[in-house]
Design an enzyme around this catalytic site. Sequence first.
Site, PDB file in Angstrom:
ATOM      1  N   PHE A   1      -6.102   7.385   0.351  1.00 39.02           N
ATOM      2  CA  PHE A   1      -4.858   7.897   0.943  1.00 39.02           C
ATOM      3  C   PHE A   1      -3.748   8.046  -0.107  1.00 39.02           C
ATOM      4  O   PHE A   1      -3.249   9.151  -0.368  1.00 39.02           O
ATOM      5  CB  PHE A   1      -4.433   6.969   2.080  1.00 39.02           C
ATOM      6  CG  PHE A   1      -3.060   7.233   2.633  1.00 39.02           C
ATOM      7  CD1 PHE A   1      -2.650   8.514   2.961  1.00 39.02           C
ATOM      8  CD2 PHE A   1      -2.167   6.186   2.829  1.00 39.02           C
ATOM      9  CE1 PHE A   1      -1.381   8.759   3.460  1.00 39.02           C
ATOM     10  CE2 PHE A   1      -0.900   6.414   3.337  1.00 39.02           C
ATOM     11  CZ  PHE A   1      -0.508   7.706   3.649  1.00 39.02           C
TER      12      PHE A   1
ATOM     13  N   SER B   1      -8.382  -1.996   1.277  1.00 35.42           N
ATOM     14  CA  SER B   1      -6.951  -2.161   1.583  1.00 35.42           C
ATOM     15  C   SER B   1      -6.620  -2.506   3.029  1.00 35.42           C
ATOM     16  O   SER B   1      -5.449  -2.612   3.356  1.00 35.42           O
ATOM     17  CB  SER B   1      -6.211  -0.860   1.228  1.00 35.42           C
ATOM     18  OG  SER B   1      -6.549   0.148   2.158  1.00 35.42           O
TER      19      SER B   1
ATOM     20  N   THR C   1       0.623  -4.214  -3.759  1.00 35.93           N
ATOM     21  CA  THR C   1       1.233  -4.216  -2.422  1.00 35.93           C
ATOM     22  C   THR C   1       2.311  -5.285  -2.311  1.00 35.93           C
ATOM     23  O   THR C   1       2.266  -6.294  -3.023  1.00 35.93           O
ATOM     24  CB  THR C   1       0.138  -4.482  -1.368  1.00 35.93           C
ATOM     25  OG1 THR C   1       0.750  -4.702  -0.085  1.00 35.93           O
ATOM     26  CG2 THR C   1      -0.666  -5.732  -1.707  1.00 35.93           C
ATOM     27  N   ASP C   2       3.248  -5.081  -1.377  1.00 31.41           N
ATOM     28  CA  ASP C   2       4.246  -6.123  -1.108  1.00 31.41           C
ATOM     29  C   ASP C   2       3.639  -7.314  -0.362  1.00 31.41           C
ATOM     30  O   ASP C   2       4.255  -8.369  -0.269  1.00 31.41           O
ATOM     31  CB  ASP C   2       5.443  -5.557  -0.330  1.00 31.41           C
ATOM     32  CG  ASP C   2       5.082  -4.979   1.030  1.00 31.41           C
ATOM     33  OD1 ASP C   2       3.885  -4.933   1.383  1.00 31.41           O
ATOM     34  OD2 ASP C   2       6.008  -4.546   1.746  1.00 31.41           O
ATOM     35  N   GLU C   3       2.419  -7.158   0.149  1.00 32.86           N
ATOM     36  CA  GLU C   3       1.817  -8.252   0.925  1.00 32.86           C
ATOM     37  C   GLU C   3       1.493  -9.476   0.072  1.00 32.86           C
ATOM     38  O   GLU C   3       1.301 -10.563   0.592  1.00 32.86           O
ATOM     39  CB  GLU C   3       0.574  -7.754   1.675  1.00 32.86           C
ATOM     40  CG  GLU C   3       0.920  -6.647   2.664  1.00 32.86           C
ATOM     41  CD  GLU C   3      -0.205  -6.329   3.646  1.00 32.86           C
ATOM     42  OE1 GLU C   3      -0.980  -7.236   3.985  1.00 32.86           O
ATOM     43  OE2 GLU C   3      -0.278  -5.159   4.074  1.00 32.86           O
TER      44      GLU C   3
ATOM     45  N   LYS D   1      -5.426  -8.929  -3.777  1.00 30.60           N
ATOM     46  CA  LYS D   1      -4.496  -8.106  -4.551  1.00 30.60           C
ATOM     47  C   LYS D   1      -3.618  -8.983  -5.461  1.00 30.60           C
ATOM     48  O   LYS D   1      -3.331  -8.616  -6.600  1.00 30.60           O
ATOM     49  CB  LYS D   1      -3.617  -7.259  -3.627  1.00 30.60           C
ATOM     50  CG  LYS D   1      -4.341  -6.111  -2.957  1.00 30.60           C
ATOM     51  CD  LYS D   1      -4.913  -5.093  -3.941  1.00 30.60           C
ATOM     52  CE  LYS D   1      -3.845  -4.198  -4.549  1.00 30.60           C
ATOM     53  NZ  LYS D   1      -4.462  -3.132  -5.411  1.00 30.60           N
TER      54      LYS D   1
END
Length: 354
Positions: A11, A84, A133-135, A163
């Site tokens: 994506f 993801s 990622t912000d995660e 991640k």
Amino acid sequence: MKILVTGGAGFIGSAVVRHIINDTQDSVINVDKLTYAGNLESLESVADNERYTFEQVDICNRAELDRVFNQHKPDAVMHLAAESHVDRSIDGPAAFIETNIVGTYTLLEAARSYWNQLDSDKKAAFRFHHISTDEVYGDLEGTDDLFTEETSYEPSSPYSASKASSDHLVRAWLRTYGLPTIVTNCSNNYGPFHFPEKLIPLMILNALDGKALPVYGDGMQIRDWLFVEDHARALYKVVTEGAVGETYNIGGHNEKANIEVVKTICSLLEELVPNKPQGVAQYLDLITYVKDRPGHDVRYAIDASKIERELGWKPQETFESGIRKTVEWYLNNTTWWSRVLDGSYSMERLGAGE
């Protein structure tokens, strides 16, 4: 400039590839394994461009990576290849450990081996840009704080832990070996060509089909939403202008509760597709609250002031403009998503943790 993009059929990766080919003079080598979420149809518009090359390669395959580096001789790497989906990581964490940690390690070693052979000018100009990622930062529940580049890591899911691990590896390869790396951490992306297991496309397609719109828990989990084409521009800016060793947070300045996002989609569909599926009085009636995801983070929000200050990037789309573009894209591209749904994903609930 030649840029090797891993996960370029995914994506965000496909948005990056389209941006580089359409809006710059640079070349792309797209390295993608083509898992369920990789789709070359997302790249049809650039597939015949002489500056675009595709290599179907798994980033865990060192011999193939070495071949790609030596054959194509890239000036930079943009590493987006990753498993993801949080729900999938709950049901099957092994693939996340393999791709996100072992794959990143393998890619770093292949890049380092190639980089060590370059002459001094090319060596100094080379960049390894790791997209994360912000995660990795965990949960902002109960505060008004934002994630900054200095926020400590507290990942909650197997996905975010994998991640976080890869982020640490990338920084270690700079510190230990001098490989010129940069890390970016982004908020939730949305937009065209999004695989339908994610919240926004799932809600659009379920509503069009008259199916339930499953909302986890009370739907008050807050996310910062970033239009994927804004993100692609930011990533290109980082790999071409960012400083080695820096981290840049990329966000859309669009904090929304999940339930608010779903209701916005319903109201757009009322306007754009007033002829509803049989038995549906209004799209809002399809909203169904389901058991929450295990370990579900309540709030993510990014402070993106550093990338604006240092690199001059800020999002062009508001959530309102971006979500309208997204819904319209799905309405106009049924062939793309119908083919996606013919494959391995039938819009079933994943990640209940049972």
